[in-house]
Structures are given as structure tokens and as C-alpha cells.
Design a protein around this motif. Sequence first.
Motif, PDB file in Angstrom:
ATOM      1  N   GLN A  27       0.816  -1.211   0.000  1.00  0.00           N
ATOM      2  CA  GLN A  27       0.000   0.000   0.000  1.00  0.00           C
ATOM      3  C   GLN A  27       0.853   1.266   0.000  1.00  0.00           C
ATOM      4  OE1 GLN A  27      -3.500  -0.184   2.462  1.00  0.00           O
ATOM      5  NE2 GLN A  27      -3.232   1.917   3.100  1.00  0.00           N
ATOM      6  N   SER A  28       1.895   1.303   0.800  1.00  0.00           N
ATOM      7  CA  SER A  28       2.761   2.491   0.867  1.00  0.00           C
ATOM      8  C   SER A  28       3.474   2.736  -0.454  1.00  0.00           C
ATOM      9  CB  SER A  28       3.796   2.338   1.981  1.00  0.00           C
ATOM     10  OG  SER A  28       3.160   2.264   3.225  1.00  0.00           O
ATOM     11  N   MET A  31       0.955   4.071  -3.176  1.00  0.00           N
ATOM     12  CA  MET A  31       0.616   5.478  -2.981  1.00  0.00           C
ATOM     13  C   MET A  31       1.792   6.378  -3.326  1.00  0.00           C
ATOM     14  SD  MET A  31      -2.476   5.590  -2.238  1.00  0.00           S
ATOM     15  CE  MET A  31      -3.854   4.910  -1.381  1.00  0.00           C
ATOM     16  N   SER A  32       2.980   5.983  -2.932  1.00  0.00           N
ATOM     17  CA  SER A  32       4.175   6.782  -3.191  1.00  0.00           C
ATOM     18  C   SER A  32       4.483   6.855  -4.686  1.00  0.00           C
ATOM     19  CB  SER A  32       5.359   6.187  -2.439  1.00  0.00           C
ATOM     20  OG  SER A  32       6.538   6.876  -2.733  1.00  0.00           O
ATOM     21  N   ASN A  37      -1.914  10.644  -1.744  1.00  0.00           N
ATOM     22  CA  ASN A  37      -2.003  10.726  -0.300  1.00  0.00           C
ATOM     23  C   ASN A  37      -2.862   9.560   0.171  1.00  0.00           C
ATOM     24  OD1 ASN A  37      -3.695  11.511   2.135  1.00  0.00           O
ATOM     25  ND2 ASN A  37      -2.105  13.082   2.189  1.00  0.00           N
ATOM     26  N   ASN A  38      -2.352   8.781   1.110  1.00  0.00           N
ATOM     27  CA  ASN A  38      -3.057   7.585   1.555  1.00  0.00           C
ATOM     28  C   ASN A  38      -4.449   7.895   2.104  1.00  0.00           C
ATOM     29  OD1 ASN A  38      -3.150   4.739   1.936  1.00  0.00           O
ATOM     30  ND2 ASN A  38      -2.793   5.056   4.108  1.00  0.00           N
ATOM     31  N   HIS A  41      -6.707   9.463  -0.950  1.00  0.00           N
ATOM     32  CA  HIS A  41      -6.927   8.672  -2.150  1.00  0.00           C
ATOM     33  C   HIS A  41      -7.226   7.196  -1.903  1.00  0.00           C
ATOM     34  CE1 HIS A  41      -4.629  12.211  -3.655  1.00  0.00           C
ATOM     35  NE2 HIS A  41      -5.637  12.189  -4.507  1.00  0.00           N
ATOM     36  N   LYS A  42      -7.188   6.744  -0.660  1.00  0.00           N
ATOM     37  CA  LYS A  42      -7.498   5.335  -0.360  1.00  0.00           C
ATOM     38  C   LYS A  42      -8.881   4.939  -0.857  1.00  0.00           C
ATOM     39  CE  LYS A  42      -6.758   1.453   2.284  1.00  0.00           C
ATOM     40  NZ  LYS A  42      -7.921   0.737   1.938  1.00  0.00           N
ATOM     41  N   ARG A  56      -6.700  -6.884  -3.830  1.00  0.00           N
ATOM     42  CA  ARG A  56      -6.088  -6.578  -2.531  1.00  0.00           C
ATOM     43  C   ARG A  56      -5.882  -7.895  -1.803  1.00  0.00           C
ATOM     44  NH1 ARG A  56      -7.790  -5.913   2.886  1.00  0.00           N
ATOM     45  NH2 ARG A  56      -6.728  -4.199   3.941  1.00  0.00           N
TER      46      ARG A  56
END
Length: 101
Positions: A27-28, A31-32, A37-38, A41-42, A56
Motif C-alpha cells: 500500500q505504501s 501510494m508513493s 495521499n493515503n 486517495h485510499k 487486494r
Amino acid sequence: MVHAHRERIYIRKDIILKLSDYGELNQSQLMSYCGLNNVKHKPIVDELVEKGLIIRFEEPWGEQNRIIKYRVSEKGREIVKAVLEPYELLFPRGEDKEKQK
């Protein structure tokens, strides 16, 4: 530094393409790499999971922890080829409207 607003369709496309490029990302990383932005935008990522465009899954990390990872589904690959790629060919990002005149 000022960042241009990115429409949701391009955010979705970026997510699917990054996952296609890398195979799977936690996940990190996702997003990066997508510049997201977690917290903000999650919900878009969750929506892609609900629609079956990305998958997922969790992997164990240590004895009691788990890492959330994502990968693109076959349906996601089909959507990119059928819809998103032709759309971007017709309406490329960052195209200067003055050049069109």
C-alpha cells in the motif's frame, strides 16, 4: 512547487498501470509511486478493488503483522486496453489548449 490537479480517471489509470509495471506493490509503495495521499486517495483504491480492477491481499509480516498488497486483475488489464489507453490517445494529459488552436 505547484502540482496540477489530476482527474480521477487519470488517478485510476496511474494506479492500474503502476501495478502492471511492478506486478504487485504494498500500500505504501503504491501510494508513493502514484504520488497519492493515503488518507485522501485510499477510497479510489478501495473502489478499484470493489469493481474487480485490482486485487487486494495480505501477506504475513513477522508473527502477528500483515502487509496489505495490491496487484492488477485480468479485468483491470482489459479495461486499460479497451478504455483508458484509447481515451488518453484521444485526450492526452497536459495538452496545451493553445496548441490546439
